[in-house]
Motif scaffolding. Structure first.
Motif, short mmCIF file in Angstrom:
data_model
loop_
_atom_site.label_atom_id
_atom_site.label_comp_id
_atom_site.label_asym_id
_atom_site.label_seq_id
_atom_site.Cartn_x
_atom_site.Cartn_y
_atom_site.Cartn_z
N ASN A 240 0.85 -1.19 0.00
CA ASN A 240 0.00 0.00 0.00
C ASN A 240 0.89 1.23 0.00
OD1 ASN A 240 -2.73 -1.32 0.56
ND2 ASN A 240 -1.45 -2.14 2.19
N VAL A 241 0.95 1.92 -1.14
CA VAL A 241 1.83 3.07 -1.29
C VAL A 241 1.04 4.24 -1.84
CG1 VAL A 241 3.87 3.99 -2.47
CG2 VAL A 241 3.84 1.62 -1.71
N VAL A 242 1.28 5.41 -1.26
CA VAL A 242 0.69 6.66 -1.74
C VAL A 242 1.86 7.59 -2.00
CG1 VAL A 242 -0.77 8.61 -1.14
CG2 VAL A 242 -1.38 6.32 -0.36
N GLU A 243 1.88 8.18 -3.20
CA GLU A 243 2.96 9.11 -3.53
C GLU A 243 2.41 10.32 -4.25
OE1 GLU A 243 7.14 9.11 -6.03
OE2 GLU A 243 6.58 7.30 -4.93
N MET A 244 2.95 11.49 -3.90
CA MET A 244 2.52 12.73 -4.54
C MET A 244 3.60 13.78 -4.36
SD MET A 244 -0.34 13.70 -1.73
CE MET A 244 -0.50 12.01 -1.15
N ASP A 245 3.48 14.88 -5.11
CA ASP A 245 4.44 15.97 -4.95
C ASP A 245 4.07 16.81 -3.73
OD1 ASP A 245 2.45 17.88 -5.64
OD2 ASP A 245 2.98 17.75 -7.75
#
Length: 122
Positions: free
Chosen positions: A77-82
């Motif tokens: 479960n990975v969440v990535e954003m700037d």
């Protein structure tokens, strides 16, 4: 999170980032980094756990949300954003669903929807 950010420093950095954005200017990198890390710290305090990794490169990452813990490799479960997106969704300036549907959030895994724990209201 490695070093705990003081509330005053975190809020000051967040205010500086917001002021720069309002003026149409680019925020100072140190303010941006501190604001991102401060908000990640607040998320960690609000939703402790190890089942979701939230990444805001290059400034920080934190594991949150109760559930199965991963020990090696890329977590399920990975969440990535700037940084700009993270600040917007974590403060409530933008809804999670709107940022996700626009493609500014990359989320994978069954627990990777943070709408239930955001915004943080720092």
């Amino acid at each position: 999170m490695a070093k705990k950010i003081d509330i005053v420093d975190g809020r000051s950095a967040l205010d500086a980032v917001r002021a720069a954005d309002a003026a149409g200017a680019k925020p100072a990198r140190t303010d941006l980094a501190t604001a991102v890390r401060y908000l990640l710290q607040l998320l960690d305090e609000k939703a402790p756990g190890n089942s979701v990794e939230v990444r805001v490169p290059p400034f920080g990452a934190v594991q949150v949300i109760q559930g199965p813990r991963h020990t090696r490799g890329t977590p399920p479960n990975v969440v990535e954003m700037d940084a700009a997106t993270w600040i917007a969704v974590s403060t409530g300036a933008e809804a999670w669903a709107d940022a996700a549907s626009s493609g500014r959030i990359q989320a994978s895994g069954t627990r990777a929807d943070l709408a239930g724990v955001l915004p943080l209201r720092p």
